[in-house]
Design a protein around this motif. Structure first.
Motif, PDB file in Angstrom:
ATOM      1  N   ALA A 184      31.423  32.140  14.896  1.00 12.87           N
ATOM      2  CA  ALA A 184      32.155  31.052  15.554  1.00 12.87           C
ATOM      3  C   ALA A 184      31.967  29.746  14.778  1.00 12.87           C
ATOM      4  O   ALA A 184      32.911  28.975  14.587  1.00 12.87           O
ATOM      5  N   MET A 185      30.743  29.523  14.293  1.00 13.86           N
ATOM      6  CA  MET A 185      30.482  28.312  13.499  1.00 13.86           C
ATOM      7  C   MET A 185      31.337  28.303  12.234  1.00 13.86           C
ATOM      8  O   MET A 185      31.821  27.259  11.802  1.00 13.86           O
ATOM      9  N   ASP A 186      31.549  29.491  11.663  1.00 10.95           N
ATOM     10  CA  ASP A 186      32.368  29.548  10.456  1.00 10.95           C
ATOM     11  C   ASP A 186      33.773  28.997  10.734  1.00 10.95           C
ATOM     12  O   ASP A 186      34.368  28.348   9.879  1.00 10.95           O
ATOM     13  N   VAL A 187      34.297  29.269  11.927  1.00  8.97           N
ATOM     14  CA  VAL A 187      35.633  28.760  12.251  1.00  8.97           C
ATOM     15  C   VAL A 187      35.590  27.243  12.504  1.00  8.97           C
ATOM     16  O   VAL A 187      36.516  26.523  12.147  1.00  8.97           O
ATOM     17  N   VAL A 188      34.494  26.765  13.091  1.00  4.94           N
ATOM     18  CA  VAL A 188      34.364  25.318  13.307  1.00  4.94           C
ATOM     19  C   VAL A 188      34.462  24.584  11.973  1.00  4.94           C
ATOM     20  O   VAL A 188      35.128  23.557  11.858  1.00  4.94           O
ATOM     21  N   VAL A 189      33.801  25.114  10.947  1.00  8.54           N
ATOM     22  CA  VAL A 189      33.775  24.406   9.666  1.00  8.54           C
ATOM     23  C   VAL A 189      34.904  24.859   8.735  1.00  8.54           C
ATOM     24  O   VAL A 189      35.147  24.231   7.711  1.00  8.54           O
ATOM     25  N   ASN A 190      35.568  25.932   9.086  1.00  9.82           N
ATOM     26  CA  ASN A 190      36.570  26.499   8.187  1.00  9.82           C
ATOM     27  C   ASN A 190      37.767  26.997   9.004  1.00  9.82           C
ATOM     28  O   ASN A 190      38.085  28.180   9.015  1.00  9.82           O
ATOM     29  N   PRO A 191      38.450  26.075   9.697  1.00  6.55           N
ATOM     30  CA  PRO A 191      39.582  26.478  10.542  1.00  6.55           C
ATOM     31  C   PRO A 191      40.840  26.696   9.695  1.00  6.55           C
ATOM     32  O   PRO A 191      40.817  26.410   8.489  1.00  6.55           O
ATOM     33  N   PRO A 192      41.914  27.198  10.297  1.00 11.18           N
ATOM     34  CA  PRO A 192      43.144  27.399   9.523  1.00 11.18           C
ATOM     35  C   PRO A 192      43.639  26.090   8.904  1.00 11.18           C
ATOM     36  O   PRO A 192      43.431  25.014   9.476  1.00 11.18           O
ATOM     37  N   VAL A 193      44.263  26.210   7.759  1.00 11.97           N
ATOM     38  CA  VAL A 193      44.836  25.034   7.088  1.00 11.97           C
ATOM     39  C   VAL A 193      46.354  25.225   6.993  1.00 11.97           C
ATOM     40  O   VAL A 193      46.853  26.353   7.134  1.00 11.97           O
ATOM     41  N   PRO A 194      47.094  24.121   6.785  1.00 15.06           N
ATOM     42  CA  PRO A 194      48.556  24.237   6.691  1.00 15.06           C
ATOM     43  C   PRO A 194      48.938  25.351   5.730  1.00 15.06           C
ATOM     44  O   PRO A 194      48.372  25.463   4.644  1.00 15.06           O
ATOM     45  N   GLY A 195      49.880  26.182   6.159  1.00 18.47           N
ATOM     46  CA  GLY A 195      50.289  27.313   5.333  1.00 18.47           C
ATOM     47  C   GLY A 195      49.726  28.627   5.855  1.00 18.47           C
ATOM     48  O   GLY A 195      50.340  29.680   5.685  1.00 18.47           O
ATOM     49  N   ASP A 196      48.574  28.576   6.522  1.00 13.24           N
ATOM     50  CA  ASP A 196      48.013  29.801   7.113  1.00 13.24           C
ATOM     51  C   ASP A 196      48.887  30.222   8.306  1.00 13.24           C
ATOM     52  O   ASP A 196      49.414  29.373   9.030  1.00 13.24           O
ATOM     53  N   ASP A 197      48.966  31.538   8.513  1.00 11.86           N
ATOM     54  CA  ASP A 197      49.777  32.057   9.627  1.00 11.86           C
ATOM     55  C   ASP A 197      49.354  31.466  10.963  1.00 11.86           C
ATOM     56  O   ASP A 197      50.170  31.216  11.837  1.00 11.86           O
ATOM     57  N   SER A 198      48.064  31.274  11.120  1.00 12.95           N
ATOM     58  CA  SER A 198      47.563  30.844  12.427  1.00 12.95           C
ATOM     59  C   SER A 198      47.510  29.331  12.586  1.00 12.95           C
ATOM     60  O   SER A 198      47.099  28.834  13.636  1.00 12.95           O
ATOM     61  N   TYR A 199      47.927  28.605  11.558  1.00 12.57           N
ATOM     62  CA  TYR A 199      47.746  27.153  11.587  1.00 12.57           C
ATOM     63  C   TYR A 199      48.476  26.479  12.748  1.00 12.57           C
ATOM     64  O   TYR A 199      47.912  25.635  13.445  1.00 12.57           O
ATOM     65  N   GLU A 200      49.717  26.895  12.961  1.00 17.47           N
ATOM     66  CA  GLU A 200      50.528  26.197  13.958  1.00 17.47           C
ATOM     67  C   GLU A 200      49.907  26.276  15.356  1.00 17.47           C
ATOM     68  O   GLU A 200      49.748  25.271  16.051  1.00 17.47           O
ATOM     69  N   LEU A 201      49.556  27.505  15.742  1.00 14.74           N
ATOM     70  CA  LEU A 201      48.946  27.674  17.062  1.00 14.74           C
ATOM     71  C   LEU A 201      47.635  26.897  17.149  1.00 14.74           C
ATOM     72  O   LEU A 201      47.358  26.209  18.136  1.00 14.74           O
ATOM     73  N   TYR A 202      46.857  26.997  16.084  1.00 12.50           N
ATOM     74  CA  TYR A 202      45.563  26.317  16.056  1.00 12.50           C
ATOM     75  C   TYR A 202      45.722  24.802  16.255  1.00 12.50           C
ATOM     76  O   TYR A 202      45.031  24.193  17.069  1.00 12.50           O
ATOM     77  N   ILE A 203      46.665  24.220  15.530  1.00 12.83           N
ATOM     78  CA  ILE A 203      46.781  22.755  15.580  1.00 12.83           C
ATOM     79  C   ILE A 203      47.344  22.309  16.930  1.00 12.83           C
ATOM     80  O   ILE A 203      46.952  21.275  17.470  1.00 12.83           O
ATOM     81  N   GLN A 204      48.201  23.133  17.501  1.00 12.20           N
ATOM     82  CA  GLN A 204      48.699  22.860  18.865  1.00 12.20           C
ATOM     83  C   GLN A 204      47.543  22.817  19.867  1.00 12.20           C
ATOM     84  O   GLN A 204      47.420  21.895  20.666  1.00 12.20           O
ATOM     85  N   GLU A 205      46.723  23.859  19.801  1.00 15.21           N
ATOM     86  CA  GLU A 205      45.619  23.960  20.763  1.00 15.21           C
ATOM     87  C   GLU A 205      44.617  22.821  20.568  1.00 15.21           C
ATOM     88  O   GLU A 205      44.151  22.204  21.524  1.00 15.21           O
ATOM     89  N   ARG A 206      44.309  22.545  19.311  1.00 15.15           N
ATOM     90  CA  ARG A 206      43.358  21.489  18.979  1.00 15.15           C
ATOM     91  C   ARG A 206      43.860  20.136  19.475  1.00 15.15           C
ATOM     92  O   ARG A 206      43.125  19.365  20.090  1.00 15.15           O
ATOM     93  N   THR A 207      45.129  19.867  19.195  1.00 18.71           N
ATOM     94  CA  THR A 207      45.709  18.585  19.576  1.00 18.71           C
ATOM     95  C   THR A 207      45.679  18.411  21.094  1.00 18.71           C
ATOM     96  O   THR A 207      45.335  17.345  21.602  1.00 18.71           O
ATOM     97  N   LYS A 208      46.000  19.470  21.804  1.00 15.18           N
ATOM     98  CA  LYS A 208      46.007  19.385  23.263  1.00 15.18           C
ATOM     99  C   LYS A 208      44.610  19.059  23.806  1.00 15.18           C
ATOM    100  O   LYS A 208      44.433  18.165  24.645  1.00 15.18           O
ATOM    101  N   VAL A 209      43.619  19.775  23.321  1.00 16.71           N
ATOM    102  CA  VAL A 209      42.253  19.545  23.812  1.00 16.71           C
ATOM    103  C   VAL A 209      41.840  18.093  23.559  1.00 16.71           C
ATOM    104  O   VAL A 209      41.358  17.399  24.468  1.00 16.71           O
ATOM    105  N   LEU A 210      42.054  17.627  22.341  1.00 18.17           N
ATOM    106  CA  LEU A 210      41.594  16.280  22.003  1.00 18.17           C
ATOM    107  C   LEU A 210      42.411  15.207  22.735  1.00 18.17           C
ATOM    108  O   LEU A 210      41.873  14.179  23.152  1.00 18.17           O
ATOM    109  N   ALA A 211      43.710  15.463  22.929  1.00 20.87           N
ATOM    110  CA  ALA A 211      44.539  14.486  23.653  1.00 20.87           C
ATOM    111  C   ALA A 211      44.096  14.405  25.113  1.00 20.87           C
ATOM    112  O   ALA A 211      43.997  13.311  25.700  1.00 20.87           O
ATOM    113  N   ASP A 212      43.805  15.549  25.713  1.00 20.44           N
ATOM    114  CA  ASP A 212      43.319  15.559  27.103  1.00 20.44           C
ATOM    115  C   ASP A 212      42.008  14.780  27.218  1.00 20.44           C
ATOM    116  O   ASP A 212      41.816  13.994  28.152  1.00 20.44           O
ATOM    117  N   LEU A 213      41.114  15.020  26.280  1.00 22.16           N
ATOM    118  CA  LEU A 213      39.820  14.333  26.334  1.00 22.16           C
ATOM    119  C   LEU A 213      40.016  12.822  26.193  1.00 22.16           C
ATOM    120  O   LEU A 213      39.373  12.033  26.885  1.00 22.16           O
TER     121      LEU A 213
END
Lengths: 503, 503
Positions: free
Chosen positions: A364-393
């Motif tokens: 899990a720590m590996d993902v914290v320090v090494n999350p998807p980057v633009p161009g990765d298949d999972s990037y879009e979902l990841y950035i959506q989820e991340r943005t939502k969490v941080l915006a809510d906070l």
């Protein structure tokens, strides 16, 4: 049985303090147990929180004896307990490591996407026997240490990080505990800690029988860390301080230190010969306009020589906070800088005796320090989820501070970062007196009543320590918006009720 | 800057031991660090093992400088690192908890079978926010504590177990460390530990500055625990022992205690007023005909009053051993019996300051104590996998002991249980002398040469302590059959070479 044996048995019998009898007392009692453990205090899971758990169980069992129908748990920075959704990609990588058959690729089920599968495979390739079921190296899985090193380099944009200086641990708590333990020999060793502080620090120092050298954050200037106060604390200490701990962004106080401020602290640590412990677990949690996270490492390196190669620094990070909030995985790391190699060898030996941190948590720590980057298949979902969490906070950080500041007798500094507000409550004299009569610290009494009357569970300021005569509590900003809004309403009514009754 | 401030700064400057300069020395040095940490020794991951890791890395990088092409790691009970396959069902339950979308049921992918999904859902229902990403209760997820309690009741067939007496932990190591810490105040407190012992015990007691009171297992009678030896150890101790630790099945010695033997130990603990720590992490690893695991709890309860309700007992178990071998998940538990309620409250407070054990590991523990039963969909696969693992271990337990006993100058007690053999090696005088000249303990020198010449990595007997003048090493029985057979061949050649050279 020989004569010698009998003699020995008799000698042993006389050695036994109590004769065995029906009234034989316990071996391990509150009087005979480790005194240092007794001295430990940890309010974040203390009596009020235990009581909250009891009430919750009673409510679940159908009890109607409380004037509320749910406990709102604001006592601990535990995002998932407050319905925050996990970052899908993180769980996919962890799942890939735990159950490789589900990864993308030939003969596999393929429910784990390609990029997550690749990341999981790389981690497994660095695990004993290619399995998260094996112990890892004591300091962590090699590729994960490498990824942490690269993350720090990228975050700070200065200098190189040797993966050998990265030590993974069971939560950041594991690292903090280990390093404090390394530092102290007894009451002659002082550790400077901020007041208010996260109580793990005082708990560890109580356990290790070292001396707390408190320095006070300045509430009036949003809990800033003033150099003059550091000098005062150092000066007035009966013992020579050996290290200074800083929590940035602040817990329980939510401030974010400026670049200049950090520079001053490092300069102070250098001139006073202090080891620096930088608790930076909230580095991804900065909400306020104009506030920015600067790592102690970055500032130190930018200060150049002699600071950069002389100040001994440990920085802590965690999977539990940030936008991932994966507390249950118990994963963290420390980066050490300029540590004496002999001491480092001792550190590695010490952690080896506990074998290794949990390997799924390391993934899990590996993902914290090494999350998807633009161009990765999972990037879009990841950035959506991340943005939502941080915006809510961010929304809740403002909501909570605004709520408190709208109430008579409460003032709350802005929540610039982390996950907490630490409002100052002016308690009526009559209330304080009543608390005293009940043998309770006034803010603990306040928080107890708050729980019993509204179901809101927060931690009294005294659990973090505070300036004498001031009273606070810490609340997280983690419950979902609608619950946080309910909190605001219930709390306001409660506090006005206290004022009406005791003023 | 005011006069007072300047005065303070000057005072502080004089307080600093070293004037800041280019030659400023480190704050944290081998001289200034915690003395107790320096006293810790832990050979299972000590210098020989570190060297083995280096050699392994060199081999991976293509080095041809060694007379072997692989390191055979027999230093640690780490089954998965030795290619043991995980129990599929365990990984399915853990996966279900980490990635609920994969569970059986409507709208789900369904790759996790129904029974595993049900077990995962039940666990999640007991987690904060229904997520393994949340901290659990400090003592563990409630339903997992209940399952552990039921497991113990069923295993022992006597008495009830209160889930409140089950405390989950980060590996059994976490529980053992916590309990030893609770017990001791300083050198005036003695803890009886077996010699040879698993070095976590001596490491903890060194760290906590308590006194080791050694009692010797009797190698001649397969490492039996003789009552007279317990009395001798108690009698000759300079401090009053407070507790006795027993490891059953034995580590590093592989014996399994008889019912009568356990009864004697409990009677001794009762009459001498000792807290009992029963390390029972190998309870599923019993191979020898006629040997059977009896828990200390079961024997105690069957002894009846006053023993049953008076002897304070803690028993430890783990996900890392058994047939699951899930070391990387870092999960364990302790069951406490007859503990003083005030002490228990202190225990809960102490573990609360470290928040909770890893939750995915707790889920793995749930499968250890609550595996599929006949009639469950997953039972057939589970029992196949379990049977294979235990049959392989049984085969290797015999292979290893037989190999050693066929070599001149080596004798090895039967491996009745656990995962280790602890052969006795007669070392030639000339060899012992040469070791002394090199400043090495003879068995450590022997193990170093074994590694450098054959790639076999084992741990010297001195790492576990042993009777003066006797020499041993510990090897696991975990590598796959063909590797264990290779081990037998290489080791035999090596030892005969030593005899030829030094006799």
């Amino acid at each position: 049985m020989g004569h010698k044996t009998e003699e020995m048995l008799q000698r042993n019998a006389s050695k036994v303090r109590q004769v065995a009898s029906a009234a034989r007392s316990k071996v391990l009692t509150i009087d005979s147990m480790n005194e240092r453990v007794k001295a430990v205090q940890y309010a974040v899971r203390g009596p009020i929180v235990i009581r909250a758990g009891e009430i919750e169980n009673q409510l679940k069992a159908g009890s109607t004896e409380f004037p509320f129908d749910e406990v709102i748990k604001c006592n601990i920075g535990d995002a998932h307990a407050m319905q925050q959704k996990p970052i899908t990609y993180l769980r996919q990588v962890v799942t890939g490591t735990c159950y490789p058959d589900l990864m993308d690729g030939e003969n596999n089920n393929g429910v784990i996407p390609k990029d997550a599968s690749e990341q999981a495979r790389r981690i497994l390739g660095s695990c004993g026997g290619g399995s998260v079921g094996a112990y890892s190296n004591s300091a962590g899985v090699p590729v994960i240490r490498e990824d942490v090193a690269k993350y720090i380099e990228k975050r700070d944009g200065i200098g190189n990080v040797d993966p050998e200086n990265i030590v993974l641990s069971t939560g950041a708590s594991g690292s903090i505990t280990t390093l404090l333990k390394m530092l102290v020999n007894g009451p002659q060793d002082g550790i400077m800690i901020p007041i208010p502080q996260y109580p793990l620090y005082s708990a560890c120092l109580a356990e290790f029988n070292a001396t707390v050298v408190p320095y006070y954050l300045n509430e009036e200037t949003n809990w800033s860390l003033d150099l003059e106060e550091l000098e005062r604390a150092y000066s007035e200490s009966d013992v020579k301080p050996k290290a200074i701990c800083i929590i940035n962004p602040g817990n329980p106080t939510g401030q974010v230190a400026s670049y200049e401020n950090i520079k001053k602290v490092l300069n102070f640590a250098y001139s006073r010969g202090l080891f620096v412990l930088a608790d930076e677990v909230y580095q991804d949690n900065v909400y306020a306009e104009g506030a920015k996270f600067h790592s102690f490492r970055k500032v130190l390196l930018e200060m150049g020589e002699p600071y950069a190669s002389e100040v001994e620094l440990a920085s802590f990070h965690s999977t539990s906070k940030g936008y991932m909030g994966e507390c249950g995985f118990r994963s963290g790391y420390m980066e050490i800088l300029n540590m004496d190699p002999d001491v480092k060898a001792q550190l590695v030996k010490l952690i080896s005796s506990r074998l290794c941190p949990p390997v799924p948590g390391q993934a899990a720590m590996d993902v914290v320090v090494n999350p998807p980057v633009p161009g990765d298949d999972s990037y879009e979902l990841y950035i959506q989820e991340r943005t939502k969490v941080l915006a809510d906070l961010k929304y809740k950080a403002k909501l909570v501070a605004d709520t408190f500041n709208a109430i008579e007798g409460i003032s709350c500094q802005p929540v610039q970062g982390a996950m907490y507000a630490f409002p100052n409550i002016k308690l009526p004299e009559k209330f304080i007196k009543e608390a005293g009569q009940k043998g309770l610290v006034p803010d603990a009494y306040y928080c107890t009543l708050l729980l019993e009357q509204t179901g809101i569970c927060v931690v009294a300021g005294s659990g973090f320590r505070q300036k004498a005569g001031s009273w606070h509590f810490r609340t997280t900003i983690l419950p979902p918006k609608e619950k946080m809004e309910k909190f605001a309403k219930l709390f306001t009514e409660f506090h006005l009720g206290i004022l009406a009754k005791y003023e």
